[in-house]
Design a protein around this motif. Structure first.
Motif: not given
Length: 373
Positions: A5-14, A209-218
């Protein structure tokens, strides 16, 4: 950050950062036009611009993860309800415009930079850029996030080298700018320019929005927004302060970052880094925007024709190819200025048609998201 989850968070920020870091940002021309030309306010207004985009994206991502809407059209139709006929359609036009012009500029800039460095023909260079972008968009959101993360690390390292060397070499000039506080156009114009910059950047939210499926919660959406703000505001402020050091001489430079590299202690190595950064900038922006557009087409196809993994993959490849060829054609046949006429109004129009509605709806409705009976 170790969990998936944390990796996905940083990846979307990138992804946000590498899309933001387009050719205009990398070359420094956008920084001059929206910030530095207004004088010392440039030390404040870039952070203000990114702060506004951060609020928008927090609501955008929060809604997307709550309702699992990962293409911008489905997101807009639901988010803006019952006014989706106005705001969702308006955003569709905005996104297509920014996709066309930013991606076309990516081809043109990448082709020019490669010609300067390698001496290879411009048309061949644009084909190489097109192939890079195409193959990075057809393997899904995970590939886009991985590519963005890799490019982000290189870009941040390169920007830090160029602009920190510049600040160290020319720090007395920054103190002089602060002391004299030049303000050729006044605060209101500087403020409005920063709002238009925020408007431009918010228009790219379809790619995020297109890459936000890596995020799971608000909570993930909030963490991504915070990390995105730190990265984008930090690098943008560093670059703006570095360009401001050379005010007003730098205002007429077509590629201000080359002026910074030449006068900031980077030397020939600095110039080589600038060329690499510009190349990465145009690739990263093109990849994110084209993938966002392709994902919208895939979702539409799935809703109307029935979804399947194999079918979605084929539609994604075809949609990416069409967008790549279209934007490559715009660049190749000199149509950028024609498309840019519409693009020039985006920063202004996006405020009443995108930024204000997104923030207003978020403030009024966000507490009830996901709690409907």
């Amino acid at each position: 950050m170790k969990s998936k989850s944390d990796i996905g968070i940083l990846a979307v920020a990138f992804v946000w950062f590498t899309t933001h870091f387009g050719g205009g940002f990398a070359s420094g021309r956008q920084i001059v036009d929206f910030f530095v030309s207004y004088g010392w306010y440039a030390l404040i207004t870039p952070v203000l611009s990114v702060a506004i985009v951060t609020v928008v994206l927090y609501y955008v991502w929060s809604f997307a993860v709550t309702y699992k809407t990962f293409d911008y059209r489905a997101w807009g139709n639901l988010y803006f309800k019952p006014f989706e006929a106005i705001f969702s359609n308006a955003y569709e036009v905005m996104y297509i415009l920014i996709l066309l012009i930013a991606s076309a500029v990516a081809f043109a800039t990448g082709g020019t930079v490669m010609k300067q460095i390698l001496g290879t023909p411009y048309v061949m260079n644009t084909v190489i850029v097109a192939v890079f972008i195409f193959f990075l968009t057809i393997f899904g959101a995970e590939m886009v996030r991985r590519a963005a993360s890799t490019m982000a690390v290189i870009i941040i390292a390169g920007m830090t080298f160029i602009y920190v060397a510049n600040l160290v070499t020319n720090f007395p000039k920054l103190l002089e700018i602060i002391r004299t506080a030049p303000s050729p156009k006044g605060f209101l114009e500087a403020f409005w320019a920063s709002m238009k910059y925020a408007g431009f950047q918010a228009c790219a939210m379809g790619a995020y929005i297109a890459v936000a499926d890596a995020l799971k919660t608000r909570e993930d959406a909030m963490k991504t927004s915070v990390w995105g703000f730190i990265i984008n505001a930090g690098v943008l402020w560093l670059a703006t302060a570095g360009v401001l050091l050379h005010y007003p001489d730098i205002l007429q430079e077509s590629v201000p970052v080359l002026y910074v590299a030449a006068h900031g202690g980077g030397g020939a190595f600095g110039t080589a880094i600038v060329s690499l950064l510009i190349f990465l900038a145009v690739i990263s922006t093109g990849v994110s925007l084209i993938f966002g557009g392709a994902r919208r087409i895939v979702a539409f196809w799935g809703r109307t024709r029935g979804a399947s993994a194999a079918g979605d993959r084929k539609v994604n490849i075809i949609a990416s190819l069409v967008y790549v060829l279209l934007t490559w054609g715009i660049a190749l046949f000199g149509l950028i200025q024609l498309v840019a006429r519409g693009y020039g109004y985006l920063g202004t129009l996006s405020f009443p048609l995108l930024i204000l509605p997104v923030i207003a709806i978020g403030l009024l409705r966000s507490k009830s998201w996901g709690k409907e009976a």
